[in-house]
Design a protein around this motif. Structure first.
Motif: not given
Length: 174
Positions: A111, A131, A137-138, A163, A167
């Protein structure tokens, strides 16, 4: 990979770019000359420019009142801290040059969270680029915020960490 199962990266510098701070802030890291600087002129110069530097780190957002009141600014002016900051400025670009070829090896969830208006690390050339290169990736860009997202939006950073942990739990169950 056996030690790091996910990453949450905040306001990062991931790719080498020309950096003014390298030239401006590295001299106190130089042996002998830097030693003398850190105990004489550097604390005076740092004290004079510190308010502007802090303002720039948060810009375009305002420096939070809590940071103004509670952050121990005098600790930043100690010779040992001036040396650490100078070494960081001097070594940041060589470090990312060494790390960059390994980004494609990252397989864990990543992230990337940044202030959309970061004036320290160019969002497009740094966070957005990383990214694009990491399909798993977020990317989170927080509008109106600058470099110090961990102070300006601690709940958003904590949510990103939560988050990432979720995950991992989902992947472990799958």
């Amino acid at each position: 990979p056996s030690l790091v199962q996910s990453l949450v990266l905040a306001s990062g510098y991931y790719y080498p770019t020309l950096r003014a701070d390298t030239f401006l802030f590295s001299p106190p890291a130089v042996p002998v000359i830097g030693d003398a600087m850190r105990y004489t002129i550097s604390p005076l110069v740092a004290r004079a420019i510190l308010p502007g530097l802090i303002k720039q780190m948060f810009a375009p957002a305002k420096v939070p009142e809590r940071f103004k009141r509670q952050f121990p600014k005098e600790l930043m002016l100690r010779p040992s801290q001036l040396r650490a900051a100078a070494e960081d400025a001097a070594l940041m670009t060589p470090a990312v040059m060494e790390l960059q070829p390994h980004y494609s090896e990252l397989r864990m969830p990543v992230t990337i969270i940044t202030g959309a208006d970061d004036q320290i690390a160019d969002v497009g050339r740094q966070s957005q680029r990383l990214h694009r290169e990491l399909p798993q990736s977020e990317f989170i860009a927080l509008p109106g915020l600058g470099h110090m997202v961990h102070h300006l939006a601690p709940d958003a950073v904590a949510s990103a960490v939560e988050r990432a942990a979720q995950k991992l739990g989902e992947e472990a169950r799958a």
